[in-house]
Design an enzyme around this catalytic site. Structure first.
Site, PDB file in Angstrom:
ATOM      1  N   PRO A  19       0.833  -1.224  -0.018  1.00  0.00           N
ATOM      2  CG  PRO A  19       0.107  -0.869   2.187  1.00  0.00           C
ATOM      3  CD  PRO A  19       0.767  -1.825   1.042  1.00  0.00           C
ATOM      4  CG  MET A  20       3.446   2.224  -1.992  1.00  0.00           C
ATOM      5  SD  MET A  20       4.645   1.766  -3.482  1.00  0.00           S
ATOM      6  CE  MET A  20       3.685   0.727  -4.403  1.00  0.00           C
ATOM      7  CD  GLN A  72      -2.044   0.039   5.142  1.00  0.00           C
ATOM      8  OE1 GLN A  72      -1.641   1.203   4.802  1.00  0.00           O
ATOM      9  NE2 GLN A  72      -0.887  -0.958   5.401  1.00  0.00           N
ATOM     10  CB  CYS A 102       1.956   4.924   8.099  1.00  0.00           C
ATOM     11  SG  CYS A 102       1.823   6.726   7.487  1.00  0.00           S
ATOM     12  CE  LYS A 141       3.887  -2.755   4.461  1.00  0.00           C
ATOM     13  NZ  LYS A 141       4.552  -1.457   5.022  1.00  0.00           N
ATOM     14  CG  ASN A 213       7.431  -3.747   2.704  1.00  0.00           C
ATOM     15  OD1 ASN A 213       7.121  -2.729   3.354  1.00  0.00           O
ATOM     16  ND2 ASN A 213       7.550  -3.506   1.527  1.00  0.00           N
ATOM     17  N   GLY A 214      10.553  -4.299   2.374  1.00  0.00           N
ATOM     18  CA  GLY A 214      11.518  -3.013   2.525  1.00  0.00           C
ATOM     19  C   GLY A 214      12.743  -3.202   1.707  1.00  0.00           C
ATOM     20  N   GLY A 236       7.433  -2.631  -2.746  1.00  0.00           N
ATOM     21  CA  GLY A 236       6.623  -1.165  -3.183  1.00  0.00           C
ATOM     22  C   GLY A 236       6.905  -0.512  -4.040  1.00  0.00           C
ATOM     23  NE  ARG A 237      10.454   3.071  -1.880  1.00  0.00           N
ATOM     24  CZ  ARG A 237      11.761   3.710  -1.125  1.00  0.00           C
ATOM     25  NH1 ARG A 237      12.527   4.591  -1.405  1.00  0.00           N
ATOM     26  NH2 ARG A 237      12.451   2.632   0.002  1.00  0.00           N
TER      27      ARG A 237
END
Length: 335
Positions: A19-20, A72, A102, A141, A213-214, A236-237
């Site tokens: 989720p972004m 989310q 977040c 998350k 994640n990351g 993500g990105r």
């Protein structure tokens, strides 16, 4: 409002798109689904009060093709989160996820995001209330810790609390969140990654479905984490900026599909009916094209594709013919 499908979320979560905020809206998710039929997709974070009091159609509507798709939520008031979860169920989402990652200390009807790492008992209350209100799975998350916490102590305590509340699937962003001194953007890069700690949590909780994640940018990296024992990987990105590199072969390399992957050109063509429907409903082309600028990243013609869309999609009357013109930049260079 779209009915949820019967889907094996444990299997789908082998690969998910993070989720972004401002990125993973419904247009982005439809585009991503054209590249992978199986990856789990997430909405942007939406606060529980917004779901309850806001324009639900604008915040929650999605195309049925997006399944499996998770909503989310952000929040820290159990009753609010439970009410928002019921609404998410009515809307047809396959999963409801609580954001405890977040990097914001912002307060809106209570704190939310990574600061909740400091209050594992409150998070447990929240997810328990959400589960009581939900027919679909409630997940979390989180980060490995926040501010002055020692991740090696804070993360196990946090996981014990949410597992005790009934959570059986969690995604861990393998970085601390430093709420004092770093911006949300810096929090995505500056704190060092600790993949080993996430793997250790899987060994300590073998029954818990853990996604990592990351900093993961390729399917090869994702496979390493899966082969080492983790249940899922969230990207993500990289999935946003280089979507073809991450998603076009995901079904084959992550899920073992024997169907050949689509080409990036085919995906662009398959976006056209969706774009036409969006425009006929009063939408603008650049609301969609901003998400597809990276489709040909690293390939001949990518610069021309991006230039044509960036220069023309915001203009009045811009339509599918602009996509065709942008594609000529790619096909001409590839010829």
């Amino acid at each position: 409002m779209t009915d949820s499908k019967q889907v094996n979320l444990d299997a789908a979560a082998r690969l998910s798109v993070a989720p972004m905020m401002d990125w993973t809206d419904r247009h982005c998710r439809y585009f991503h689904r054209l590249m992978s039929q199986q990856a789990l997709l997430y909405t942007e974070m939406v606060t529980a009060p917004a779901v309850i009091n806001g324009d639900r159609a604008r915040l929650l509507d999605f195309d049925g093709a997006e399944h499996p798709v998770a909503l989310q939520l952000g929040g820290s008031i159990p009753a609010e989160l439970a009410r928002a979860t019921r609404i998410a169920n009515d809307w047809g989402y396959d999963e409801v996820n609580l954001n405890v990652g977040c990097p914001s200390d912002r307060v809106q009807s209570g704190c939310f995001g990574a600061v909740l790492m400091k209050q594992p008992d409150l998070v447990a209350e929240c997810v328990a209330a959400m589960q009581d209100a939900s027919a679909v799975e409630v997940t979390v998350k989180c980060r490995i810790g926040v501010d002055e916490q020692d991740p090696a102590k804070a993360l196990p305590q946090f996981l014990d609390a949410i597992v005790g509340a009934g959570v059986r699937r969690v995604t861990i962003h393998a970085r601390m969140a430093w709420l004092q001194g770093l911006s949300p953007k810096q929090n995505r890069d500056v704190p060092p990654l600790d993949y080993d700690l996430v793997h250790a949590m899987k060994r300590a909780h073998p029954q818990l479905h853990i996604s990592i994640n990351g900093g993961i940018a390729t399917l090869a990296e994702a496979r390493k984490h899966l082969d080492a024992g983790l249940d899922g990987v969230m990207i993500g990105r990289a999935a946003y900026h280089t979507p073809a590199e991450v998603l076009l072969q995901a079904d084959q390399l992550i899920y073992g599909s024997d169907h050949p992957p689509r080409s990036a050109v085919d995906v662009a063509h398959r976006m056209l009916p969706y774009i036409e429907a969006h425009l006929s409903g009063g939408g603008r082309l650049n609301q969609i094209t901003r998400h597809i600028l990276g489709l040909f990243a690293g390939r001949p013609g990518a610069r021309g594709w991006k230039r044509v869309l960036s220069e023309g999609a915001h203009l009045d009357g811009a339509g599918p013919e602009l996509i065709e013109r942008a594609l000529e930049e790619v096909t001409t260079r590839a010829a």
